[in-house]
Motif scaffolding. Structure first.
Motif, PDB file in Angstrom:
ATOM      1  N   LEU A   1       0.755  -1.399   0.085  1.00  0.00           N
ATOM      2  CA  LEU A   1       0.106   0.127   0.031  1.00  0.00           C
ATOM      3  C   LEU A   1       0.860   1.318   0.212  1.00  0.00           C
ATOM      4  O   LEU A   1       0.788   2.079   0.742  1.00  0.00           O
ATOM      5  CB  LEU A   1      -1.091  -0.241   1.028  1.00  0.00           C
ATOM      6  CG  LEU A   1      -1.951  -1.152   1.000  1.00  0.00           C
ATOM      7  CD1 LEU A   1      -2.692  -1.215   2.522  1.00  0.00           C
ATOM      8  CD2 LEU A   1      -2.974  -0.972  -0.055  1.00  0.00           C
ATOM      9  N   THR A   2       2.129   1.272  -0.852  1.00  0.00           N
ATOM     10  CA  THR A   2       2.640   2.345  -1.001  1.00  0.00           C
ATOM     11  C   THR A   2       3.221   2.438  -2.712  1.00  0.00           C
ATOM     12  O   THR A   2       2.908   1.457  -3.375  1.00  0.00           O
ATOM     13  CB  THR A   2       3.982   2.163  -0.458  1.00  0.00           C
ATOM     14  OG1 THR A   2       5.096   1.144  -0.897  1.00  0.00           O
ATOM     15  CG2 THR A   2       4.002   1.895   1.239  1.00  0.00           C
ATOM     16  N   GLU A   3       3.831   3.584  -2.880  1.00  0.00           N
ATOM     17  CA  GLU A   3       3.899   3.981  -4.290  1.00  0.00           C
ATOM     18  C   GLU A   3       5.048   2.869  -4.943  1.00  0.00           C
ATOM     19  O   GLU A   3       5.274   2.717  -5.988  1.00  0.00           O
ATOM     20  CB  GLU A   3       4.392   5.319  -4.533  1.00  0.00           C
ATOM     21  CG  GLU A   3       3.447   6.412  -4.529  1.00  0.00           C
ATOM     22  CD  GLU A   3       3.090   6.799  -3.148  1.00  0.00           C
ATOM     23  OE1 GLU A   3       3.756   6.239  -2.190  1.00  0.00           O
ATOM     24  OE2 GLU A   3       2.515   7.913  -3.017  1.00  0.00           O
ATOM     25  N   ARG A   4       5.635   2.167  -3.760  1.00  0.00           N
ATOM     26  CA  ARG A   4       6.444   1.010  -4.428  1.00  0.00           C
ATOM     27  C   ARG A   4       5.973   0.035  -4.818  1.00  0.00           C
ATOM     28  O   ARG A   4       6.690  -0.934  -5.681  1.00  0.00           O
ATOM     29  CB  ARG A   4       7.191   0.815  -2.810  1.00  0.00           C
ATOM     30  CG  ARG A   4       8.657   1.640  -2.680  1.00  0.00           C
ATOM     31  CD  ARG A   4       9.266   1.136  -1.472  1.00  0.00           C
ATOM     32  NE  ARG A   4      10.384   1.845  -1.196  1.00  0.00           N
ATOM     33  CZ  ARG A   4      11.312   1.571  -0.178  1.00  0.00           C
ATOM     34  NH1 ARG A   4      11.197   0.626   0.555  1.00  0.00           N
ATOM     35  NH2 ARG A   4      12.506   2.487  -0.017  1.00  0.00           N
ATOM     36  N   ASN A   5       4.742  -0.442  -4.916  1.00  0.00           N
ATOM     37  CA  ASN A   5       4.037  -1.533  -5.456  1.00  0.00           C
ATOM     38  C   ASN A   5       3.876  -1.284  -6.890  1.00  0.00           C
ATOM     39  O   ASN A   5       3.000  -0.572  -7.245  1.00  0.00           O
ATOM     40  CB  ASN A   5       2.660  -1.828  -4.612  1.00  0.00           C
ATOM     41  CG  ASN A   5       2.313  -3.074  -4.721  1.00  0.00           C
ATOM     42  OD1 ASN A   5       2.739  -3.676  -5.994  1.00  0.00           O
ATOM     43  ND2 ASN A   5       1.323  -3.732  -4.233  1.00  0.00           N
ATOM     44  N   THR A   6       4.765  -1.899  -7.640  1.00  0.00           N
ATOM     45  CA  THR A   6       4.575  -1.566  -9.157  1.00  0.00           C
ATOM     46  C   THR A   6       4.179  -2.736  -9.940  1.00  0.00           C
ATOM     47  O   THR A   6       4.402  -3.157 -11.130  1.00  0.00           O
ATOM     48  CB  THR A   6       5.956  -1.154  -9.818  1.00  0.00           C
ATOM     49  OG1 THR A   6       6.994  -2.131  -9.518  1.00  0.00           O
ATOM     50  CG2 THR A   6       6.364   0.048  -9.199  1.00  0.00           C
ATOM     51  N   ASP A   7       3.738  -3.886  -9.115  1.00  0.00           N
ATOM     52  CA  ASP A   7       3.272  -5.247  -9.353  1.00  0.00           C
ATOM     53  C   ASP A   7       2.204  -4.954 -10.625  1.00  0.00           C
ATOM     54  O   ASP A   7       1.199  -4.132 -10.262  1.00  0.00           O
ATOM     55  CB  ASP A   7       2.722  -6.014  -8.354  1.00  0.00           C
ATOM     56  CG  ASP A   7       2.243  -7.387  -8.858  1.00  0.00           C
ATOM     57  OD1 ASP A   7       2.277  -7.603  -9.871  1.00  0.00           O
ATOM     58  OD2 ASP A   7       1.846  -7.972  -7.767  1.00  0.00           O
ATOM     59  N   PRO A   8       1.985  -5.443 -11.874  1.00  0.00           N
ATOM     60  CA  PRO A   8       1.244  -5.052 -13.025  1.00  0.00           C
ATOM     61  C   PRO A   8      -0.005  -5.539 -12.333  1.00  0.00           C
ATOM     62  O   PRO A   8      -1.223  -5.196 -12.962  1.00  0.00           O
ATOM     63  CB  PRO A   8       1.679  -6.028 -14.102  1.00  0.00           C
ATOM     64  CG  PRO A   8       3.162  -5.919 -13.847  1.00  0.00           C
ATOM     65  CD  PRO A   8       3.451  -6.022 -12.452  1.00  0.00           C
ATOM     66  N   ALA A   9       0.004  -6.769 -11.624  1.00  0.00           N
ATOM     67  CA  ALA A   9      -1.299  -7.083 -11.130  1.00  0.00           C
ATOM     68  C   ALA A   9      -2.129  -6.440 -10.140  1.00  0.00           C
ATOM     69  O   ALA A   9      -3.354  -6.683  -9.836  1.00  0.00           O
ATOM     70  CB  ALA A   9      -1.202  -8.624 -10.556  1.00  0.00           C
TER      71      ALA A   9
END
Length: 332
Positions: free
Chosen positions: A239-247
Motif C-alpha cells: 500500500l505504497t507507491e513502491r508497489n509496481t506489480d502489474p497485477a
C-alpha cells in the motif's frame, strides 16, 4: 500528538506508534527494504539509523514503540537509545514480544530468519532476555503471532506464567495475531481468564485496506476494554507507491486517485483509514528511515471522508488470498 489510554489501562499511547521490525535487522519482507538500507546494513550503521528514527519519532510526539526478540537487535538498539537519551520509565510506552527466535545471524539470504516456538521454556528464557535489555521500561509483553494452531492459548502452564508476570512485575500482557484466522484467535484470547480476570490487556493485529477480516473482532475487543494496536497497516509495502506489480495496477490507480484528492501520499492514505476507526488505539509505522516516518505522519492531517471509504472498499482481498500472497514476499 494527543495521548490516550491503551484500552482500559493506565498506559498512555500516541495514535501512531513506531514498530521496529525493519529497524533491527538487515533482512525483512517489506518491499524495497534492501534499498532503504542503501548498503549500510552493518550493526553500527543500523543502530545509528534506528536511533535517528527514534529521535524523530520522539520529536514528533510518538509515545509507543514496539519491538520483539526476533527483530534482530531491535531491543538492544531501543535499550541503548532509552539510556543515552535518559528517557524515563513513563515515556515512551514500550512493548515487546516473545515467541520467535532470530536465526538469520545478520544475513539477508539466511535459510530461516526466525523460528517460532510457543513453549513455556521459551517464554521463560525470552522474558529474561527482554527484561535484561529493557528493564522497567517494558510496559507491554506480547505473545508473538499467536494462532490457534500453535496451541499457545491452550497451554495452561504458559498462560499461568504470563498471569504471574503480569501481577509480579506490574506489566500489561498482550498478543499479536497472524494469518487468516486472526478473528477466531482473538475471540479465544478474550475468553482467557485467571481468578475471574482477563489475562490479555491488548491485541496487535494485521489490518489494512486489503485485509479487513478482523475488524469486527477488534471492535468488539475494544468495547470489552482491550487496547488495539494495528500492525502491517501498509501491507508490507503493497500500500505504497513502491508497489509496481502489474497485477495491482487497478488498485494502485484507485489509491493514487484518492491520495491526490486528499493531498497526501498513498502510505498516509492507508494509515488514515485506520486512524479513522474509533476502536483503534495505535497504528504502527514500520518506517525503516526518517523519510518514511515523516511521510507516514502526514496521515494525522488527512481528512478521511465517506468518499474515500466508498472508493477504497473494493480493494479488500479474502484473508486466504492476502495471507497467501504475503507468504510469497521475499526477504530483502
Amino acid at each position: 500528538m494527543r495521548l490516550k489510554p491503551l484500552g482500559n489501562t493506565d498506559c498512555l499511547v500516541s495514535p501512531i506508534g513506531l514498530g521496529m521490525a525493519a529497524l533491527g535487522r538487515p533482512g525483512y519482507i517489506n518491499l524495497g527494504h534492501g534499498e532503504d538500507l542503501a548498503g549500510h546494513a552493518d550493526v553500527k550503521s543500523m543502530e545509528a539509523n534506528a536511533h535517528a528514527v527514534l529521535d524523530l519519532a520522539w520529536k514528533k510526539g510518538i509515545r509507543y514503540v514496539d519491538a520483539a526478540r526476533s527483530y534482530g537487535k531491535a531491543e538492544l538498539f531501543l535499550s541503548n537509545w532509552l539510556k543515552s537519551r535518559n528517557r524515563s520509565d513513563a515515556e515512551p510506552t514500550v512493548g515487546s514480544k516473545w515467541g520467535y527466535r532470530y536465526t538469520a545471524d545478520w544475513k539477508v539470504n539466511a535459510a530461516h530468519h526466525e523460528i517460532k516456538e510457543h513453549t513455556h521454556d521459551h517464554l521463560v528464557s525470552q522474558w529474561e532476555e527482554s527484561r535484561e535489555l529493557l528493564g522497567t521500561h517494558l510496559d507491554l509483553y506480547q505473545i508473538h503471532s499467536a494462532t490457534l494452531e500453535s496451541g499457545v492459548l491452550s497451554n495452561e502452564k504458559l498462560l499461568a506464567h504470563l498471569f504471574k508476570l503480569k501481577h509480579t512485575h506490574g506489566i500489561l500482557i498482550g498478543l499479536s495475531l497472524t494469518g487468516p484466522d486472526q478473528a477466531k484467535t482473538l475471540v479465544k484470547a478474550r475468553d482467557t481468564r485467571f481468578d475471574g480476570l482477563p489475562l490479555f490487556d491488548a491485541v496487535q493485529a494485521t489490518c489494512n485496506l486489503l485485509e479487513r477480516s478482523a475488524e469486527t473482532a477488534l471492535s468488539e475487543a475494544s468495547d470489552a476494554g482491550m487496547g488495539v494496536i494495528i500492525k502491517e497497516a501498509l501491507a508490507n509495502g503493497r500500500l505504497t507507491e513502491r508497489n509496481t506489480d502489474p497485477a495491482f495496477s487497478y488498485q494502485a490507480a484507485v489509491l493514487s486517485t484518492q491520495a491526490k484528492r486528499l493531498a497526501c501520499g498513498v502510505d498516509a492514505l492507508a494509515l488514515a483509514y485506520l486512524l479513522s476507526k474509533p476502536w483503534v488505539d495505535v497504528v504502527l509505522s514500520g518506517a525503516a528511515c526518517t523519510q518514511h516516518l515523516l511521510s507516514n505522519l502526514q496521515a494525522l492531517d488527512v481528512a478521511w471522508d465517506p468518499e474515500a471509504d466508498e472508493a477504497l472498499a473494493g480493494l479488500v482481498e479474502s484473508p486466504e488470498a492476502y495471507w497467501g500472497f504475503r507468504k510469497t514476499l521475499a526477504w530483502n
